[in-house]
Design a protein around this motif. Structure first.
Motif, PDB file in Angstrom:
ATOM      1  N   UNK A  87       0.868  -1.180   0.000  1.00  0.00           N
ATOM      2  CA  UNK A  87       0.000   0.000   0.000  1.00  0.00           C
ATOM      3  C   UNK A  87       0.902   1.225   0.000  1.00  0.00           C
ATOM      4  N   UNK A  88       0.468   2.277  -0.687  1.00  0.00           N
ATOM      5  CA  UNK A  88       1.314   3.460  -0.847  1.00  0.00           C
ATOM      6  C   UNK A  88       0.567   4.721  -0.425  1.00  0.00           C
ATOM      7  N   UNK A  89       1.347   5.764  -0.153  1.00  0.00           N
ATOM      8  CA  UNK A  89       0.776   7.057   0.198  1.00  0.00           C
ATOM      9  C   UNK A  89       0.345   7.784  -1.078  1.00  0.00           C
ATOM     10  N   UNK A  90      -0.889   8.274  -1.089  1.00  0.00           N
ATOM     11  CA  UNK A  90      -1.440   8.905  -2.288  1.00  0.00           C
ATOM     12  C   UNK A  90      -0.744  10.232  -2.596  1.00  0.00           C
ATOM     13  N   UNK A  91      -0.737  10.582  -3.899  1.00  0.00           N
ATOM     14  CA  UNK A  91      -0.168  11.863  -4.318  1.00  0.00           C
ATOM     15  C   UNK A  91      -1.079  13.021  -3.917  1.00  0.00           C
ATOM     16  N   UNK A  92      -2.364  12.852  -4.112  1.00  0.00           N
ATOM     17  CA  UNK A  92      -3.334  13.906  -3.805  1.00  0.00           C
ATOM     18  C   UNK A  92      -4.245  13.454  -2.667  1.00  0.00           C
ATOM     19  N   UNK A  93      -4.496  14.327  -1.694  1.00  0.00           N
ATOM     20  CA  UNK A  93      -5.371  13.941  -0.581  1.00  0.00           C
ATOM     21  C   UNK A  93      -6.814  13.800  -1.043  1.00  0.00           C
ATOM     22  N   UNK A  94      -7.550  12.859  -0.490  1.00  0.00           N
ATOM     23  CA  UNK A  94      -8.980  12.762  -0.806  1.00  0.00           C
ATOM     24  C   UNK A  94      -9.730  13.931  -0.181  1.00  0.00           C
ATOM     25  N   UNK A  95     -10.888  14.242  -0.718  1.00  0.00           N
ATOM     26  CA  UNK A  95     -11.713  15.325  -0.200  1.00  0.00           C
ATOM     27  C   UNK A  95     -12.702  14.761   0.820  1.00  0.00           C
ATOM     28  N   UNK A  96     -12.851  15.484   1.925  1.00  0.00           N
ATOM     29  CA  UNK A  96     -13.784  15.075   2.973  1.00  0.00           C
ATOM     30  C   UNK A  96     -14.641  16.271   3.364  1.00  0.00           C
ATOM     31  N   UNK A  97     -15.743  16.016   4.071  1.00  0.00           N
ATOM     32  CA  UNK A  97     -16.605  17.096   4.523  1.00  0.00           C
ATOM     33  C   UNK A  97     -16.039  17.749   5.778  1.00  0.00           C
ATOM     34  N   UNK A  98     -16.029  19.069   5.778  1.00  0.00           N
ATOM     35  CA  UNK A  98     -15.538  19.812   6.929  1.00  0.00           C
ATOM     36  C   UNK A  98     -16.474  19.613   8.112  1.00  0.00           C
ATOM     37  N   UNK A  99     -15.957  19.173   9.257  1.00  0.00           N
ATOM     38  CA  UNK A  99     -16.820  19.000  10.438  1.00  0.00           C
ATOM     39  C   UNK A  99     -17.205  20.351  11.042  1.00  0.00           C
ATOM     40  N   UNK A 100     -18.215  20.334  11.895  1.00  0.00           N
ATOM     41  CA  UNK A 100     -18.664  21.548  12.584  1.00  0.00           C
ATOM     42  C   UNK A 100     -17.890  21.704  13.887  1.00  0.00           C
ATOM     43  N   UNK A 101     -17.076  22.753  13.941  1.00  0.00           N
ATOM     44  CA  UNK A 101     -16.315  23.064  15.144  1.00  0.00           C
ATOM     45  C   UNK A 101     -16.896  24.271  15.872  1.00  0.00           C
ATOM     46  N   UNK A 102     -17.664  25.062  15.160  1.00  0.00           N
ATOM     47  CA  UNK A 102     -18.193  26.317  15.699  1.00  0.00           C
ATOM     48  C   UNK A 102     -19.097  26.055  16.903  1.00  0.00           C
ATOM     49  N   UNK A 103     -18.936  26.914  17.922  1.00  0.00           N
ATOM     50  CA  UNK A 103     -19.682  26.884  19.193  1.00  0.00           C
ATOM     51  C   UNK A 103     -19.146  25.835  20.170  1.00  0.00           C
ATOM     52  N   UNK A 104     -18.271  24.955  19.720  1.00  0.00           N
ATOM     53  CA  UNK A 104     -17.644  23.998  20.624  1.00  0.00           C
ATOM     54  C   UNK A 104     -16.371  24.572  21.226  1.00  0.00           C
ATOM     55  N   UNK A 105     -15.820  23.875  22.195  1.00  0.00           N
ATOM     56  CA  UNK A 105     -14.590  24.328  22.834  1.00  0.00           C
ATOM     57  C   UNK A 105     -13.380  24.006  21.965  1.00  0.00           C
ATOM     58  N   UNK A 106     -12.252  24.619  22.289  1.00  0.00           N
ATOM     59  CA  UNK A 106     -11.011  24.346  21.571  1.00  0.00           C
ATOM     60  C   UNK A 106     -10.608  22.885  21.757  1.00  0.00           C
ATOM     61  N   UNK A 107     -10.770  22.375  22.972  1.00  0.00           N
ATOM     62  CA  UNK A 107     -10.422  20.983  23.244  1.00  0.00           C
ATOM     63  C   UNK A 107     -11.258  20.035  22.392  1.00  0.00           C
ATOM     64  N   UNK A 108     -12.551  20.323  22.288  1.00  0.00           N
ATOM     65  CA  UNK A 108     -13.414  19.480  21.451  1.00  0.00           C
ATOM     66  C   UNK A 108     -13.009  19.583  19.983  1.00  0.00           C
ATOM     67  N   UNK A 109     -12.638  20.781  19.538  1.00  0.00           N
ATOM     68  CA  UNK A 109     -12.204  20.969  18.152  1.00  0.00           C
ATOM     69  C   UNK A 109     -10.966  20.131  17.851  1.00  0.00           C
ATOM     70  N   UNK A 110     -10.031  20.083  18.783  1.00  0.00           N
ATOM     71  CA  UNK A 110      -8.826  19.279  18.587  1.00  0.00           C
ATOM     72  C   UNK A 110      -9.175  17.804  18.408  1.00  0.00           C
ATOM     73  N   UNK A 111     -10.102  17.311  19.207  1.00  0.00           N
ATOM     74  CA  UNK A 111     -10.494  15.901  19.114  1.00  0.00           C
ATOM     75  C   UNK A 111     -11.185  15.607  17.780  1.00  0.00           C
ATOM     76  N   UNK A 112     -12.074  16.509  17.373  1.00  0.00           N
ATOM     77  CA  UNK A 112     -12.804  16.298  16.115  1.00  0.00           C
ATOM     78  C   UNK A 112     -11.840  16.343  14.936  1.00  0.00           C
ATOM     79  N   UNK A 113     -10.940  17.311  14.918  1.00  0.00           N
ATOM     80  CA  UNK A 113      -9.972  17.420  13.824  1.00  0.00           C
ATOM     81  C   UNK A 113      -9.129  16.164  13.702  1.00  0.00           C
TER      82      UNK A 113
END
Length: 243
Positions: A87-113
């Motif tokens: 298995x190899x590392x891809x040249x281009x990253x796949x696209x994913x949906x941006x999660x909702x971080x707004x209104x949450x704490x910084x600590x929660x944002x770190x976990x979600x990211x």
């Protein structure tokens, strides 16, 4: 004729077959993980081995085409011509949906990211009453909304509330007021009582505010949520808590 047949049998089973099937011979599989694909290909060719890419993923901290896994494992004994699955590392990253971080704490944002294989970038504190709450999220300087498609492994910068807000107003003057009344006034305007220092002042009634910081001078402004220190005449006593 019998001799010729015997020679043919011996030659077929003990010369031809071993030569064509590498009978009794084996090759130790080299370690090719963490190598670039081109480098690994050269090493496998030199040992008469082949490879087949059966999987790929994206890791932002590795170069494209870096080999991530191999099967059989390094050190395994195989025949010449054996196919090594990688298995190899891809040249281009796949696209994913941006999660909702707004209104949450910084600590929660770190976990979600982390769970989305995104990386936390710069945190900028901005005036807002929501302390440590994520207000906006950015990638490459552009604000992104939850659900937008973003590249996996992207660095996400955050704007976070500082807990103070940006509402400025004239600094109230509580000097010469009883400490109880001064506390009610300050808290009622969205300020916080900081240090209360008791001092001896024969000219003032005990419990009277004799000094404040910041000073209420002409043009002095203060923001919601900031601290105000008070100097009070007399001996220390308990000041009622103002919610």
């Amino acid at each position: 004729m019998a001799v010729i047949v015997a020679l043919l049998v011996v030659g077929f089973f003990f010369v031809y077959l071993p030569a064509t099937t590498n009978h009794g011979e084996s090759i130790s599989v080299p370690k090719i993980t963490d190598m670039q694909l081109s480098e690994a290909e050269e090493q496998l060719d030199a040992q008469n081995l082949r490879y087949f890419i059966n999987d790929s993923t994206y890791k932002p901290d590795l170069k494209p085409n870096t080999i991530l896994t191999q099967d059989p494992a390094p050190g395994s004994k195989v025949k010449e011509g054996r196919k090594i699955y990688i298995s190899v590392n891809m040249k281009q990253p796949p696209m994913i949906k941006m999660p909702k971080l707004i209104d949450g704490s910084v600590l929660n944002a770190e976990r979600v990211l982390k769970s989305y294989d995104l990386r936390k970038g710069k945190i900028t504190y901005v005036p807002d009453l929501q302390q440590n709450a994520v207000l906006k999220q950015f990638i490459n300087g552009k604000e992104v909304q939850p659900g937008e498609m973003v590249p996996k492994g992207a660095v996400v910068d955050l704007h976070v509330g500082d807990g103070l807000g940006n509402t400025e107003f004239e600094m109230p003057n509580v000097v010469n007021m009883p400490i109880d009344e001064a506390s009610v006034l300050l808290v009622g305007q969205g300020l916080q009582i900081g240090n209360i220092i008791y001092v001896q002042d024969s000219d003032k009634t005990d419990g009277t505010v004799v000094r404040q910081r910041p000073v209420a001078q002409p043009g002095a402004k203060i923001r919601v949520g900031e601290l105000v220190d008070l100097w009070v005449a007399g001996q220390e006593r308990t000041v009622p808590t103002i919610d």
